[in-house]
Design a protein around this motif. Structure first.
Motif: not given
Length: 274
Positions: A123-136
């Motif tokens: 869940h932590a890795k998924t949230a981090a990736i969602a935040l990074m791709t959301g920033a993109i």
């Protein structure tokens, strides 16, 4: 035997209370930003959006058969937002590498040792990736809007025309594309335990969603509404034909695809041999 292999083999779960979830997410984001290749991928993904938008605007005379001045504002914005498609490919690669590189280097064992609760780590890795791709997605859409508005202004029209009618919905909906495909790539990388699986699987879903209509009207009518692209385009308001399933059904489609990918990733990652 390498040092990394030694760490992976002898890593033991750490004792003590678990770290707050937000700290885990922050640590996972830090892993991405401290890796030079992944940091550059983030920058490339953001820059691809406006650069591709400029190319699409310049090439309107070839792709649309009319000059920029002759092209309707909505069509200029739609063409410019194809730059988000290009950014999405880079987001897919970034997300897959963020997960797959831990398997290829053996660091996944150390991550599990630090966070023994594998579901929490997922869940932590998924949230981090969602935040990074959301920033993109957010930065990319802002830059694409500037390109489209500038292109419109160069023809003597008002920059603000891109925000008229369905423009805001189209811009906002486009943010979802790198988020969805980025998290899909992460889930597939978890499930297949390699970077290539995350990249190829996500790109395959993206491409097949785009070309399913080539296989005849019957297949188009049945399968196209089930694709993620139909969901994303329906949310953005640019869906047409079999793709147009409405924003609510579009949101459900995206949630179902995400849930299925998550279940696959979780079932594989929570196994003790992961």
């Amino acid at each position: 035997m390498s040092t990394m292999t030694d760490i992976s083999r002898h890593a033991e779960p750490t004792e003590g209370p678990p770290a707050p979830f937000r700290e885990l997410v922050r640590a996972e984001i830090g892993k991405i930003l401290t890796q030079r290749s992944q940091c550059w991928l983030f920058v490339v993904a953001v820059l691809l959006a406006p650069l591709s938008a400029i190319v699409f605007c310049i090439s309107l005379s070839v792709t649309q058969g009319q000059t920029l001045a002759q092209t309707a504002t909505g069509d200029v914005l739609t063409a410019s937002l194809l730059g988000i498609d290009a950014a999405t490919i880079a987001a897919i690669v970034l997300a897959a590498i963020a997960v797959g590189s831990e398997y290829s280097t053996g660091m996944i064992a150390q991550s599990i040792a630090v966070t023994p609760d594998r579901s929490r780590l997922l869940h932590a890795k998924t949230a981090a990736i969602a935040l990074m791709t959301g920033a993109i997605g957010v930065i990319g859409v802002i830059l694409v809007a500037l390109v489209a508005g500038g292109a419109i202004a160069s023809t003597g029209r008002d920059f603000g025309e891109i925000f008229a009618s369905s423009g805001p919905r189209l811009l906002a909906g486009s943010i979802l594309m790198p988020i969805f495909y980025g998290t899909l790539a992460a889930f597939l990388a978890f499930a297949l335990r390699r970077t290539s699986g995350g990249i190829l699987g996500s790109v395959a879903v993206l491409v097949l969603s785009a070309i399913v209509g080539w296989f005849g009207s019957d297949i188009d009518r049945i399968l196209t509404p089930l694709t993620p692209l139909a969901g994303l385009h329906s949310i953005s308001g640019i869906a047409g034909g079999a793709e147009d399933i409405g924003p609510l059904a579009g949101a459900v489609t995206i949630l179902v695809w995400s849930a299925l990918a998550y279940i696959l990733a979780r079932s594989r990652f929570t196994r003790k041999d992961a």
